[in-house]
Scaffold this motif. Structure first.
Motif, PDB file in Angstrom:
ATOM      1  N   SER A  67       0.848  -1.189   0.000  1.00 12.94           N
ATOM      2  CA  SER A  67       0.000   0.000   0.000  1.00 12.94           C
ATOM      3  C   SER A  67       0.883   1.238   0.000  1.00 12.94           C
ATOM      4  O   SER A  67       1.900   1.306   0.690  1.00 12.94           O
ATOM      5  CB  SER A  67      -0.886   0.008   1.249  1.00 12.94           C
ATOM      6  N   THR A  68       0.492   2.227  -0.791  1.00  9.10           N
ATOM      7  CA  THR A  68       1.170   3.522  -0.780  1.00  9.10           C
ATOM      8  C   THR A  68       0.279   4.601  -0.171  1.00  9.10           C
ATOM      9  O   THR A  68       0.603   5.784  -0.230  1.00  9.10           O
ATOM     10  CB  THR A  68       1.573   3.936  -2.210  1.00  9.10           C
ATOM     11  N   ASP A  69      -0.845   4.171   0.417  1.00 14.45           N
ATOM     12  CA  ASP A  69      -1.775   5.108   1.038  1.00 14.45           C
ATOM     13  C   ASP A  69      -1.161   5.692   2.309  1.00 14.45           C
ATOM     14  O   ASP A  69      -0.394   5.028   3.014  1.00 14.45           O
ATOM     15  CB  ASP A  69      -3.084   4.392   1.365  1.00 14.45           C
ATOM     16  N   ALA A  70      -1.519   6.922   2.622  1.00 12.01           N
ATOM     17  CA  ALA A  70      -0.974   7.590   3.815  1.00 12.01           C
ATOM     18  C   ALA A  70      -1.362   6.867   5.094  1.00 12.01           C
ATOM     19  O   ALA A  70      -0.684   7.006   6.115  1.00 12.01           O
ATOM     20  CB  ALA A  70      -1.466   9.034   3.860  1.00 12.01           C
ATOM     21  N   SER A  71      -2.439   6.063   5.059  1.00  5.36           N
ATOM     22  CA  SER A  71      -2.909   5.373   6.265  1.00  5.36           C
ATOM     23  C   SER A  71      -2.288   3.991   6.453  1.00  5.36           C
ATOM     24  O   SER A  71      -2.625   3.290   7.405  1.00  5.36           O
ATOM     25  CB  SER A  71      -4.432   5.223   6.215  1.00  5.36           C
ATOM     26  N   CYS A  72      -1.384   3.572   5.563  1.00  5.30           N
ATOM     27  CA  CYS A  72      -0.835   2.213   5.656  1.00  5.30           C
ATOM     28  C   CYS A  72       0.037   2.069   6.897  1.00  5.30           C
ATOM     29  O   CYS A  72       0.546   3.046   7.452  1.00  5.30           O
ATOM     30  CB  CYS A  72      -0.038   1.874   4.401  1.00  5.30           C
ATOM     31  N   ASP A  73       0.207   0.799   7.346  1.00  2.00           N
ATOM     32  CA  ASP A  73       1.042   0.552   8.509  1.00  2.00           C
ATOM     33  C   ASP A  73       2.514   0.463   8.105  1.00  2.00           C
ATOM     34  O   ASP A  73       2.870   0.618   6.929  1.00  2.00           O
ATOM     35  CB  ASP A  73       0.576  -0.694   9.271  1.00  2.00           C
ATOM     36  N   THR A 106      -5.674  -2.942   7.989  1.00  2.00           N
ATOM     37  CA  THR A 106      -4.662  -2.844   9.044  1.00  2.00           C
ATOM     38  C   THR A 106      -5.198  -3.332  10.383  1.00  2.00           C
ATOM     39  O   THR A 106      -4.521  -3.208  11.403  1.00  2.00           O
ATOM     40  CB  THR A 106      -4.176  -1.389   9.193  1.00  2.00           C
TER      41      THR A 106
END
Length: 211
Positions: A67-73, A106
């Motif tokens: 994931s490249t999303d800002a919310s990824c762990d 997550t």
């Protein structure tokens, strides 16, 4: 036999007892989705079908995505994460390297397998994984993944039988196991696990094992 342009097309056309033979290459495109699972997969093998590499595991690679999303762990799990493979009941996979698989969630959610198994999700009985290399994957709770943010199985958590596989590159912290099974009657034969065997294998029911 019929030739298909992509792995996804071949598996979407497959039904029970279909043999899907895969030529050497890196398969890192296309996404498939399954019921009760928010994480897309590069490959979903239908019930009783077989996914078999024509070449060696080193030259036949199924690659997921971080994931490249800002919310990824910190491990790369989160929106946009892609798992390598999901195995349906009584299906078989042989001869692949599975790497860089991640999950789209997550945290664990009831009735959603989207946090489980960056490398392989194999949550039903009768699945077989043989002659595969499973390395450098991630999940929240593992089914053949190699890093996890929870305890239990960081390389295997589920009910697939393993034959001649290599499972390595595992981040095994306190109480984390490369292999964890709560199912009865699982077979593990001629497999190689990572070096830290003090936390590598946990079996809660009778399992047939030969490493």
């Amino acid at each position: 036999e019929k030739a298909y342009g992509t792995l996804k097309e071949a598996l979407e056309a497959a039904t029970a007892y279909t043999l899907v033979r895969v030529l050497p290459g890196t398969y890192d495109k296309g996404e498939m989705t399954g019921a009760n699972d928010s994480t897309p997969c590069r490959a979903i093998v239908p019930g009783k079908a077989r996914l078999v590499a024509v070449g060696s595991p080193e030259e036949t690679i199924i690659k997921g995505a971080r994931s490249t999303d800002a919310s990824c762990d910190a491990l790369g799990n989160g929106p946009g994460g892609v798992r390598c493979v999901r195995l349906s009941a009584n299906s078989t996979m042989r001869g692949f390297t599975l790497t860089d698989g991640h999950v789209a969630r997550t945290s664990l959610v009831s009735d959603d397998n989207g946090a489980q198994g960056g490398g392989v999700s194999a949550s039903t009985q009768g699945t077989i994984i043989s002659d595969c290399i499973i390395t450098n994957n991630a999940a929240v709770c593992g089914v053949l993944d190699n890093h996890a943010t929870r305890n239990d199985g960081v390389a295997f958590y589920g009910s697939a039988n393993l034959y001649g596989c290599i499972i390595d590159g595992n981040a095994t912290g306190s109480n984390q196991n490369s292999y964890y099974s709560s199912a009865a009657g699982i077979e593990i034969r001629n497999c190689t696990f990572g070096p830290d065997e003090t936390v590598n294998i946990s079996v809660t029911q009778e399992t047939e094992g030969q490493r």
